[in-house]
Structures are given as C-alpha cells and as structure tokens.
Design a protein around this motif. Sequence first.
Motif, PDB file in Angstrom:
ATOM      1  N   VAL A  47      14.609   1.967 -26.496  1.00 42.51           N
ATOM      2  CA  VAL A  47      15.131   1.833 -25.137  1.00 42.51           C
ATOM      3  C   VAL A  47      14.120   1.118 -24.247  1.00 42.51           C
ATOM      4  N   ALA A  48      12.862   1.471 -24.355  1.00 45.56           N
ATOM      5  CA  ALA A  48      11.827   0.836 -23.541  1.00 45.56           C
ATOM      6  C   ALA A  48      11.728  -0.649 -23.853  1.00 45.56           C
ATOM      7  N   ARG A  49      11.839  -0.999 -25.118  1.00 40.72           N
ATOM      8  CA  ARG A  49      11.774  -2.404 -25.495  1.00 40.72           C
ATOM      9  C   ARG A  49      12.997  -3.166 -25.001  1.00 40.72           C
ATOM     10  N   ALA A  50      14.161  -2.535 -25.040  1.00 43.62           N
ATOM     11  CA  ALA A  50      15.386  -3.188 -24.574  1.00 43.62           C
ATOM     12  C   ALA A  50      15.348  -3.379 -23.062  1.00 43.62           C
ATOM     13  N   VAL A  51      14.824  -2.410 -22.333  1.00 44.39           N
ATOM     14  CA  VAL A  51      14.749  -2.510 -20.884  1.00 44.39           C
ATOM     15  C   VAL A  51      13.724  -3.567 -20.462  1.00 44.39           C
ATOM     16  N   ARG A  52      12.611  -3.579 -21.150  1.00 45.06           N
ATOM     17  CA  ARG A  52      11.543  -4.510 -20.814  1.00 45.06           C
ATOM     18  C   ARG A  52      11.925  -5.946 -21.176  1.00 45.06           C
ATOM     19  N   GLY A  53      12.703  -6.107 -22.202  1.00 36.61           N
ATOM     20  CA  GLY A  53      13.114  -7.441 -22.622  1.00 36.61           C
ATOM     21  C   GLY A  53      12.097  -8.050 -23.581  1.00 36.61           C
TER      22      GLY A  53
END
Length: 56
Positions: A47-53
């Motif tokens: 989730v953190a990677r998806a939000v950060r891009g």
Amino acid sequence: MLGWALTFLVIALVAALFGFGGIASASAGIAQILFFVFLVLFVITLVARAVRGRSV
C-alpha cells in the motif's frame, strides 16, 4: 520473518511426529503469529509503495 515462520512450522511438524504435543502446539502457534505479522507488513509495504508511486 517468513523464514522464522517456516522454521517454527518445521519444528512443530517434527515435534508432532515424535509425539511432543506441547512443543508442537507452541511452535505452530508461534509460526502462525509470525506468518500473520509478515503478511500484515507485506500488505502495508504494498500500500505504501502504491500510494507513493514509482520513483525513477
């Protein structure tokens, strides 16, 4: 952490094979807890990677 979960799972299986019920139960419980902790950390990371891009 997944390695530790697998290690405790193997300990639980070996202990169950030799008839040590208490050790097998405790090791299986530890393996289950570690697996779920690993799973939660993995989802948080995704989730953190998806939000950060994607960074270049």
